[in-house]
Design a protein around this motif. Structure first.
Motif, PDB file in Angstrom:
ATOM      1  N   ASN A  81     -40.540 -26.540  10.804  1.00 41.47           N
ATOM      2  CA  ASN A  81     -40.507 -27.713  11.669  1.00 41.47           C
ATOM      3  C   ASN A  81     -40.499 -29.002  10.851  1.00 41.47           C
ATOM      4  O   ASN A  81     -39.899 -30.005  11.259  1.00 41.47           O
ATOM      5  CB  ASN A  81     -41.699 -27.711  12.625  1.00 41.47           C
ATOM      6  CG  ASN A  81     -41.561 -28.770  13.695  1.00 41.47           C
ATOM      7  OD1 ASN A  81     -40.511 -28.910  14.320  1.00 41.47           O
ATOM      8  ND2 ASN A  81     -42.615 -29.539  13.908  1.00 41.47           N
ATOM      9  N   ALA A  84     -36.988 -29.438   9.919  1.00 42.06           N
ATOM     10  CA  ALA A  84     -36.252 -29.883  11.107  1.00 42.06           C
ATOM     11  C   ALA A  84     -36.470 -31.371  11.363  1.00 42.06           C
ATOM     12  O   ALA A  84     -35.534 -32.087  11.744  1.00 42.06           O
ATOM     13  CB  ALA A  84     -36.683 -29.069  12.324  1.00 42.06           C
ATOM     14  N   ALA A  99     -32.924 -26.317  14.069  1.00 43.92           N
ATOM     15  CA  ALA A  99     -33.024 -26.755  15.461  1.00 43.92           C
ATOM     16  C   ALA A  99     -33.745 -25.720  16.311  1.00 43.92           C
ATOM     17  O   ALA A  99     -34.369 -26.046  17.325  1.00 43.92           O
ATOM     18  CB  ALA A  99     -31.630 -27.023  16.018  1.00 43.92           C
ATOM     19  N   GLY A 100     -33.651 -24.474  15.923  1.00 45.78           N
ATOM     20  CA  GLY A 100     -34.438 -23.401  16.504  1.00 45.78           C
ATOM     21  C   GLY A 100     -35.217 -22.712  15.400  1.00 45.78           C
ATOM     22  O   GLY A 100     -34.733 -22.606  14.269  1.00 45.78           O
ATOM     23  N   ARG A 127     -39.452 -26.604  18.969  1.00 50.26           N
ATOM     24  CA  ARG A 127     -38.328 -25.850  18.392  1.00 50.26           C
ATOM     25  C   ARG A 127     -38.593 -24.355  18.284  1.00 50.26           C
ATOM     26  O   ARG A 127     -37.676 -23.586  17.985  1.00 50.26           O
ATOM     27  CB  ARG A 127     -37.993 -26.412  17.010  1.00 50.26           C
ATOM     28  CG  ARG A 127     -37.574 -27.879  17.022  1.00 50.26           C
ATOM     29  CD  ARG A 127     -37.243 -28.367  15.622  1.00 50.26           C
ATOM     30  NE  ARG A 127     -36.773 -29.747  15.619  1.00 50.26           N
ATOM     31  CZ  ARG A 127     -37.556 -30.815  15.409  1.00 50.26           C
ATOM     32  NH1 ARG A 127     -38.852 -30.640  15.167  1.00 50.26           N
ATOM     33  NH2 ARG A 127     -37.051 -32.030  15.443  1.00 50.26           N
TER      34      ARG A 127
END
Length: 327
Positions: A81, A84, A99-100, A127
């Motif tokens: 994360n 991200a 993004a995931g 996410r």
């Protein structure tokens, strides 16, 4: 694979450079394998393909050093994360990296796994999408998991909580274990599951001695699995040594035409059985980086999908992943 100056000078042109791609399976780590972190991924993403977003998949990276054992995977989600968040700033290019996020949780905890999933949800900043509980077990390849995990009462109880909470499950196993996945899907026919790396068809040891029998068993089990409408397949991971395609044993960047020829017999049956709406091409980088460059990998996939319609290509390269991981 180490690319030479000659490889760089003769790099392939990117095929269909405007085709949107979501890479639904890559890792980031800092050892014990060669380091592959954000800058390394960015260098590969800069190959010319239109990669809009990526999905980070667990690889036991950046686990917490202390605290309860079952909570250590929270560190991996926090790490992904953080990457991200850096990517979302736009400072590092247009691709939405991580993004995931697919984390890890020991489903053998039973109902108690819900506490781990709740912590991962918080750590993922919106996410976190699900988990991969690595199940791969075969004495002739590599023992990543104990045998028979999917059939245990604890795993089934934990899997029920995962499904009830709406999370996805990445299933990574070798092909002799596919009947165990059939049994799991029979018990949980509505679960959102994606089979990693076309089901891990082994081509080493005694399996290499009768690949016709291996292919028949693999196709039989994939045919059964294709009957479950929420089961998807990731098309890739074929650079791993147990597939024995040989590209990992060369120092050159394998041309995409050669990759496509070698990969078709493993990828096309999956597309035929599951349809493009349940199949997604994946990079499996940096694992498959030993076999080819990021540019040639996606070029090979584009060659394999060359005769597909625009809608089918959209599914294979982005939309199936977008739907499955809610991107």
């Amino acid at each position: 694979m180490t690319l030479t100056m000659q490889d760089a000078a003769t790099a392939e042109a990117v095929l269909e450079p405007d085709l949107p791609i979501i890479d639904p399976h890559h890792h980031l780590w800092d050892g014990p394998q060669p380091r592959y972190l954000f800058d390394d991924l960015l260098a590969d993403l800069d190959s010319g393909h239109a990669v809009e977003a990526t999905v980070f998949v667990n690889c036991w990276a950046m686990l917490k050093a202390d605290g309860p054992e079952e909570m250590r995977p929270i560190g991996e989600v926090e790490f992904a994360n953080g990457i991200a968040a850096m990517s979302a700033s736009g400072k590092y290019g247009p691709t939405k990296v991580c993004a995931g996020i697919v984390g890890d949780a020991d489903l053998r905890l039973g109902a108690a796994v819900e506490r781990v999933l709740e912590r991962q949800e918080r750590a993922g900043g919106g996410r976190f999408r699900g988990i991969r509980h690595i199940l791969a077990h075969d004495p002739q390849v590599k023992l990543l998991s104990p045998p028979g995990v999917m059939a245990t009462a604890g795993f089934r109880e934990g899997f029920a909580r995962l499904q009830a909470l709406g999370y996805t499950f990445d299933a990574w196993m070798y092909h002799p274990q596919l009947p165990e996945l059939v049994d799991l899907m029979e018990a949980f026919p509505e679960a959102k599951v994606v089979l990693n790396h076309v089901g891990g068809r082994i081509n080493v040891g005694t399996y290499a001695q009768d690949q016709d029998a291996v292919r028949a068993a693999w196709l039989r089990d994939l045919t059964t699995l294709s009957r479950y409408p929420n089961l998807h397949v990731k098309l890739g991971g074929l650079g791993m040594p147990f597939y024995r395609l040989g590209f990992d044993r060369t120092t050159r960047d394998a041309p995409s035409a050669e990759l496509a020829e070698a990969w078709r017999p493993l990828l096309e049956p999956c597309i035929e059985l599951f349809g493009t709406r349940r199949c997604m091409f994946e990079s499996n980088f940096p694992v498959d980086k030993d076999s080819c460059s990021y540019r040639n990998l996606w070029n090979a996939f584009k060659r394999i999908a060359g005769s597909s319609s625009a809608t089918e290509k959209s599914d294979l390269f982005s939309e199936t992943a977008r739907r499955f991981y809610r991107l």
